[in-house]
Design a protein around this motif. Structure first.
Motif, PDB file in Angstrom:
ATOM      1  N   LEU A 211       2.080  -2.594   2.384  1.00 44.83           N
ATOM      2  CA  LEU A 211       1.694  -3.152   1.176  1.00 44.83           C
ATOM      3  C   LEU A 211       0.861  -4.441   1.443  1.00 44.83           C
ATOM      4  N   ALA A 212       0.632  -5.108   2.811  1.00 43.21           N
ATOM      5  CA  ALA A 212      -0.129  -6.017   3.212  1.00 43.21           C
ATOM      6  C   ALA A 212      -1.524  -5.436   3.338  1.00 43.21           C
ATOM      7  N   ILE A 213      -1.707  -4.427   4.119  1.00 42.83           N
ATOM      8  CA  ILE A 213      -2.778  -3.486   4.249  1.00 42.83           C
ATOM      9  C   ILE A 213      -3.517  -3.181   3.149  1.00 42.83           C
ATOM     10  N   TRP A 214      -2.751  -2.672   2.127  1.00 41.99           N
ATOM     11  CA  TRP A 214      -3.093  -2.249   0.606  1.00 41.99           C
ATOM     12  C   TRP A 214      -3.740  -3.442   0.062  1.00 41.99           C
ATOM     13  N   ARG A 215      -3.316  -4.507   0.048  1.00 41.46           N
ATOM     14  CA  ARG A 215      -3.762  -5.725  -0.710  1.00 41.46           C
ATOM     15  C   ARG A 215      -5.132  -6.301  -0.028  1.00 41.46           C
ATOM     16  N   ASP A 216      -5.324  -6.028   1.251  1.00 40.89           N
ATOM     17  CA  ASP A 216      -6.441  -6.561   1.988  1.00 40.89           C
ATOM     18  C   ASP A 216      -6.715  -6.012   3.186  1.00 40.89           C
ATOM     19  N   THR A 226      -8.377   3.586   5.226  1.00 38.67           N
ATOM     20  CA  THR A 226      -8.516   3.309   3.981  1.00 38.67           C
ATOM     21  C   THR A 226     -10.023   2.961   3.747  1.00 38.67           C
ATOM     22  N   ILE A 227     -10.587   1.988   4.550  1.00 40.12           N
ATOM     23  CA  ILE A 227     -11.922   1.599   4.137  1.00 40.12           C
ATOM     24  C   ILE A 227     -13.019   2.615   4.432  1.00 40.12           C
ATOM     25  N   GLN A 228     -12.925   3.482   5.439  1.00 37.72           N
ATOM     26  CA  GLN A 228     -13.731   4.521   5.676  1.00 37.72           C
ATOM     27  C   GLN A 228     -13.624   5.316   4.773  1.00 37.72           C
ATOM     28  N   GLY A 229     -12.317   5.904   3.976  1.00 36.74           N
ATOM     29  CA  GLY A 229     -12.348   6.778   2.892  1.00 36.74           C
ATOM     30  C   GLY A 229     -12.910   6.331   1.592  1.00 36.74           C
ATOM     31  N   LEU A 230     -12.941   5.018   1.643  1.00 33.04           N
ATOM     32  CA  LEU A 230     -13.576   4.276   0.425  1.00 33.04           C
ATOM     33  C   LEU A 230     -15.363   4.498   0.747  1.00 33.04           C
ATOM     34  N   TYR A 231     -15.445   4.304   1.832  1.00 35.88           N
ATOM     35  CA  TYR A 231     -17.053   4.452   2.153  1.00 35.88           C
ATOM     36  C   TYR A 231     -17.617   5.980   1.883  1.00 35.88           C
ATOM     37  N   ALA A 232     -16.800   6.938   2.248  1.00 35.69           N
ATOM     38  CA  ALA A 232     -17.016   8.273   1.984  1.00 35.69           C
ATOM     39  C   ALA A 232     -17.099   8.488   0.430  1.00 35.69           C
ATOM     40  N   ILE A 233     -16.201   7.891  -0.087  1.00 33.97           N
ATOM     41  CA  ILE A 233     -16.153   8.049  -1.904  1.00 33.97           C
ATOM     42  C   ILE A 233     -17.567   7.683  -2.318  1.00 33.97           C
ATOM     43  N   GLY A 234     -18.035   6.455  -2.009  1.00 36.89           N
ATOM     44  CA  GLY A 234     -18.937   5.651  -2.415  1.00 36.89           C
ATOM     45  C   GLY A 234     -20.331   6.493  -2.102  1.00 36.89           C
ATOM     46  N   SER A 235     -20.378   6.869  -0.598  1.00 38.26           N
ATOM     47  CA  SER A 235     -21.579   7.619  -0.354  1.00 38.26           C
ATOM     48  C   SER A 235     -21.942   8.860  -1.031  1.00 38.26           C
ATOM     49  N   GLY A 236     -20.880   9.489  -1.544  1.00 43.36           N
ATOM     50  CA  GLY A 236     -21.122  10.929  -2.295  1.00 43.36           C
ATOM     51  C   GLY A 236     -22.002  10.808  -3.309  1.00 43.36           C
ATOM     52  N   GLY A 237     -21.839   9.712  -3.954  1.00 39.58           N
ATOM     53  CA  GLY A 237     -22.768   9.514  -5.520  1.00 39.58           C
ATOM     54  C   GLY A 237     -22.282  10.456  -6.496  1.00 39.58           C
ATOM     55  N   VAL A 238     -23.034  11.148  -7.165  1.00 39.10           N
ATOM     56  CA  VAL A 238     -22.939  11.855  -8.254  1.00 39.10           C
ATOM     57  C   VAL A 238     -22.502  13.293  -7.989  1.00 39.10           C
ATOM     58  N   PHE A 239     -23.552  13.876  -7.229  1.00 33.62           N
ATOM     59  CA  PHE A 239     -23.494  15.213  -6.696  1.00 33.62           C
ATOM     60  C   PHE A 239     -23.195  15.355  -5.228  1.00 33.62           C
ATOM     61  N   ASN A 318      -1.477  11.041  -4.283  1.00 29.69           N
ATOM     62  CA  ASN A 318      -2.542  11.432  -3.155  1.00 29.69           C
ATOM     63  C   ASN A 318      -3.854  10.966  -3.653  1.00 29.69           C
ATOM     64  N   ILE A 319      -4.343  11.178  -4.658  1.00 30.10           N
ATOM     65  CA  ILE A 319      -5.798  10.423  -5.118  1.00 30.10           C
ATOM     66  C   ILE A 319      -5.639   9.175  -5.231  1.00 30.10           C
ATOM     67  N   ALA A 320      -4.408   8.513  -5.754  1.00 27.11           N
ATOM     68  CA  ALA A 320      -4.304   7.140  -5.844  1.00 27.11           C
ATOM     69  C   ALA A 320      -4.228   6.401  -4.290  1.00 27.11           C
ATOM     70  N   VAL A 321      -3.839   6.842  -3.426  1.00 23.95           N
ATOM     71  CA  VAL A 321      -3.842   6.455  -2.270  1.00 23.95           C
ATOM     72  C   VAL A 321      -5.027   6.675  -1.467  1.00 23.95           C
ATOM     73  N   VAL A 322      -5.864   7.510  -1.613  1.00 31.01           N
ATOM     74  CA  VAL A 322      -7.287   7.737  -1.245  1.00 31.01           C
ATOM     75  C   VAL A 322      -8.247   6.651  -1.761  1.00 31.01           C
ATOM     76  N   THR A 323      -7.894   6.473  -3.042  1.00 31.04           N
ATOM     77  CA  THR A 323      -8.954   5.453  -3.856  1.00 31.04           C
ATOM     78  C   THR A 323      -8.418   3.932  -3.558  1.00 31.04           C
ATOM     79  N   ASN A 324      -7.171   3.606  -3.039  1.00 32.75           N
ATOM     80  CA  ASN A 324      -6.673   2.518  -2.611  1.00 32.75           C
ATOM     81  C   ASN A 324      -6.049   1.953  -3.856  1.00 32.75           C
ATOM     82  N   THR A 325      -5.542   2.597  -4.683  1.00 34.25           N
ATOM     83  CA  THR A 325      -4.798   2.326  -5.879  1.00 34.25           C
ATOM     84  C   THR A 325      -3.668   1.908  -5.751  1.00 34.25           C
TER      85      THR A 325
END
Length: 363
Positions: A211-216, A226-239, A318-325
């Motif tokens: 829970l603490a890791i999720w918050r920060d 989590t951080i690297q997963g978010l980097y992957a999502i962001g770097s993909g862009g639209v296509f 799963n998708i909520a975890v990957v997006t850190n929701t």
């Protein structure tokens, strides 16, 4: 005046959607796991070959189950539930530990995750119980009985696998909801569920740490994934960067072929690819709902509703975890993430749904 009759045909749309997900999952697994396979086992196709073998067994199981009368399978539901309890107990004493979690039983050179079997056993068992209490499913006593029947398997599985325990509990709530015409009573179930999850979180310090890791996530070393997963999502862009062109799978996202594979899908195929995958999952859930609605009997409807609930909960979490929701819960993406036991029993569930579709009503 319309006349009801049984339509003895498989749901081709459901079958097609399952096959699309299976093929897509194998393609993405090969792309995502090649680096880890080469580094750890000197074989870039290591994970792919194991998944392909499990998928082949699963497709065979799906075909055989789809040709069976599902009433014969529900007749075995009590035995399946008892077996699930035995296997879940065996994990506590003889289970293999991996990444700090004891969830596997060794079967010679192969490993088996009993919690995946438990999901199927619970769906069949609750459908069997509900069918035999028809006419009394709107009482609080019925709801309490289902929860009492669920508690042993939820407790055993939740000892080492809280995420699967939540899924099993969710399946139970969904089946009660389908069988019960009243809604107010679900407020009580919701409060009880929150209390149950709170107790389980408090039992182990590592769960509170999540829970603490999720918050920060930046404050903690374990937030790296989590951080690297978010980097992957962001770097993909639209296509996306293109199939096979992910940088984050090269050791930045640990074990990318497992729970975090959706982040690599976002990176390689972009928002468009990820959205198309979500649409396919949504269509699959819609077909399961259609089958459940038009099934010839309550038992078939509950089986399909249970499978629908299982799929929906697992995809959303799963998708909520990957997006850190939500905090990291270690839940795989159905048909896509690496896991032989998971894909085997998921395809078995699809075989059950196809079996039910053969006996649906056609008006």
């Amino acid at each position: 005046m319309s006349q009801e009759k049984k339509k003895e045909t498989l749901d081709i749309a459901l079958l097609a959607l399952v096959l699309i997900l299976v093929v897509f999952g194998l393609v993405m697994l090969m792309s995502t796991s090649a680096y880890n396979g080469r580094v750890k086992f000197d074989d870039s196709a290591y994970y792919f070959k194991k998944q392909l073998f499990a998928t082949a067994l699963g497709l065979m199981a799906m075909y055989l189950i789809s040709r069976m009368d599902y009433h014969r399978l529900t007749a075995l539901a009590p035995a399946c539930y008892v077996l699930a309890l035995i296997l879940s107990t065996a994990v506590l004493f003889f289970g293999q530990e991996y990444n700090g979690s004891k969830r596997w039983l060794a079967l010679g050179p192969l490993s088996f995750q009993p919690s995946e079997f438990s999901k199927v056993a619970v769906i069949l068992f609750l459908a069997w119980v509900t069918e035999r209490t028809r006419g009394r499913t709107d009482s609080f006593g019925f709801m309490a009985k289902i929860m009492v029947l669920l508690l042993p398997i939820v407790g055993l599985v939740g000892t080492n696998n809280l995420s699967t325990a939540i899924i099993i509990l969710g399946i139970g709530v969904i089946l009660i909801f389908v069988a019960n015409p009243k809604y107010l009573q679900f407020v009580g179930i919701g409060l009880a569920g929150v209390g149950f999850i709170t107790v389980f979180l408090a039992m182990e310090s590592y769960r509170l740490e999540r829970l603490a890791i999720w918050r920060d996530p930046e404050k903690y070393e374990k937030g790296f994934q989590t951080i690297q997963g978010l980097y992957a999502i962001g770097s993909g862009g639209v296509f996306g960067t293109g199939l096979g062109s992910s940088m984050q799978k090269l050791g930045f996202v640990p074990e990318a072929q497992n729970d975090m594979i959706f982040s690599i899908i976002c990176e390689e195929l972009g928002l468009v690819g990820a959205s198309l995958l979500i649409i396919v999952f949504a269509l699959l859930l819609w077909r399961l709902m259609v089958i459940a609605t038009h099934t010839a009997d309550l038992e078939g409807s509950l089986i399909c509703a249970g499978i629908l609930g299982h799929m929906a909960i697992q995809v959303i979490l799963n998708i909520a975890v990957v997006t850190n929701t939500i905090p990291n819960t270690g839940i795989t993406l159905p048909f896509i993430s690496y896991g032989g036991t998971s894909v085997l029993f998921l395809l078995g569930e699809m075989g059950l749904a196809l079996s039910v579709s053969r006996c649906r009503k056609h008006i």
